[in-house]
Design a protein around this motif. Sequence first.
Motif, PDB file in Angstrom:
ATOM      1  N   PRO A 268      -5.263   3.283   1.270  1.00 23.58           N
ATOM      2  CA  PRO A 268      -5.900   2.457   0.319  1.00 23.58           C
ATOM      3  C   PRO A 268      -5.218   1.920  -1.401  1.00 23.58           C
ATOM      4  O   PRO A 268      -4.922   1.423  -2.023  1.00 23.58           O
ATOM      5  CB  PRO A 268      -6.597   2.715  -0.037  1.00 23.58           C
ATOM      6  N   GLY A 269      -4.780   2.772  -1.893  1.00 26.09           N
ATOM      7  CA  GLY A 269      -3.904   2.641  -2.403  1.00 26.09           C
ATOM      8  C   GLY A 269      -2.827   1.990  -3.115  1.00 26.09           C
ATOM      9  O   GLY A 269      -2.115   1.469  -3.453  1.00 26.09           O
ATOM     10  N   LEU A 270      -1.595   1.932  -1.697  1.00 25.34           N
ATOM     11  CA  LEU A 270      -1.216   1.010  -2.001  1.00 25.34           C
ATOM     12  C   LEU A 270      -0.932  -0.439  -1.219  1.00 25.34           C
ATOM     13  O   LEU A 270      -0.870  -1.139  -1.336  1.00 25.34           O
ATOM     14  CB  LEU A 270      -0.030   1.506  -0.927  1.00 25.34           C
ATOM     15  N   ARG A 271      -2.435  -0.255  -0.737  1.00 26.13           N
ATOM     16  CA  ARG A 271      -2.748  -1.606  -0.385  1.00 26.13           C
ATOM     17  C   ARG A 271      -3.580  -2.589  -1.721  1.00 26.13           C
ATOM     18  O   ARG A 271      -3.154  -3.370  -2.131  1.00 26.13           O
ATOM     19  CB  ARG A 271      -4.142  -1.624   0.699  1.00 26.13           C
ATOM     20  N   ALA A 272      -3.760  -1.565  -2.561  1.00 27.82           N
ATOM     21  CA  ALA A 272      -4.133  -2.326  -4.249  1.00 27.82           C
ATOM     22  C   ALA A 272      -2.915  -2.736  -4.419  1.00 27.82           C
ATOM     23  O   ALA A 272      -3.467  -3.703  -5.518  1.00 27.82           O
ATOM     24  CB  ALA A 272      -5.393  -1.187  -4.420  1.00 27.82           C
ATOM     25  N   TRP A 273      -2.010  -2.323  -4.704  1.00 29.55           N
ATOM     26  CA  TRP A 273      -0.748  -1.967  -5.725  1.00 29.55           C
ATOM     27  C   TRP A 273      -0.785  -3.344  -5.127  1.00 29.55           C
ATOM     28  O   TRP A 273       0.037  -4.305  -6.000  1.00 29.55           O
ATOM     29  CB  TRP A 273       0.437  -0.998  -5.340  1.00 29.55           C
ATOM     30  N   VAL A 274      -0.197  -3.780  -3.943  1.00 30.55           N
ATOM     31  CA  VAL A 274       0.509  -4.718  -3.196  1.00 30.55           C
ATOM     32  C   VAL A 274      -0.654  -6.514  -3.807  1.00 30.55           C
ATOM     33  O   VAL A 274       0.787  -7.165  -3.885  1.00 30.55           O
ATOM     34  CB  VAL A 274       0.883  -5.293  -2.023  1.00 30.55           C
TER      35      VAL A 274
END
Length: 332
Positions: A176-182
């Motif tokens: 969920p964090g990586l998805r927000a980051w991209v």
Amino acid sequence: MLSVVVPIYNEEENISAFHTAIRSVMESMEEHWEVIYVNDGSRDKSLSLLVEIQQRDPRVSVVEFSRNFGHQAALTAGLQIAKGDAIMLMDGDFQDPPEVLPRMVKAWQDGAKVVIAERSSRADTGLRGKLFPLFYKVMGLISDFPIPLNAGIFGLLDRQAADAIINLSEGNRYLPGLRAWVGFPTAIVYYERAGRAAGEAKQTLPKLFKYAMDAIFSFSYKPLRLGMVLGGIVLAFTLFLSLVNLGNTMFHLKYFGIIPGAGHIGTLLAILFLGSVQLICTGLLGEYIGRIYDEVRRRPLYLVHKLHQSEAEGVLVYKTEKVLAAVQDSAA
Ligand code: UDP
Ligand code: MG
């Protein structure tokens, strides 16, 4: 084409019903589709059930891990293997309801590159029901950029966003964090989160704790700053007490209960207090150092024993020449 990625760990009670539900939802849409089940080292009949489904239906692939590598590793494997123009990630226990998929696909067709399914309610009870909101609150306070709260992995990624996430090289993956980051244009669909259809939760509390720690330490430097803040507070307090003590000694006073020359208890408390502050800070440092160690070792996130697919079968080891090449590219 649409891909659906489902991690499976000891879900024998759910698999048949789940696949039937997924199939009917996917068939109600017009696109081609595939489902990728990632068997994360199940010890029950999950694998044989999945392989049976795969043999009857060429749109199904089963990735068989060599052992249990965890939810996030299973999702990453599915992402790397999926061929779709849009890839949906969901759990295999009916907590992420299949009926939401067409709404996510609709949002994607309307232009979103990332679709996040956000819970408007949560069915978890007891300790889990208390800990999840606490985690999201801490995460909201601490993370260095906004990560949507009340959203897990359930969602859709356009090919472009999925490739971006696959190419992130970090091993401690909090999706969920990586998805927000991209980033990318993001849409949100709301749904009611159901309870698990059958069986016990497979993400045990220790696993969830590790997941929470990954989330916090890979998306924030703030815990490191805590050490400095604590140090500053203790230093100010110590200076104050020293001054009071100096004054009391010089003028034979007893301000703040400090009697010159007395105080074994005070000494003991000071030592214990500072000792624990230092241990906490060392522990925090350790969390980061352990993660650095993981990253430099570059062990694969997972090992595939077998890929059950209509055309391919064999022993495959993923991770990802592709990832390494991308890292070298960006370094060059
Ligand atoms: N799962 C997995 N590996 C694990 C634990 C869980 O692949 O080590 C799968 C599990 O089969 C399910 C999904 O991940 O499809 C979510 O697990 P669970 O329902 O236990 O997690 P929760 O809903 O409590 O977050
Ligand atoms: Mg669940």
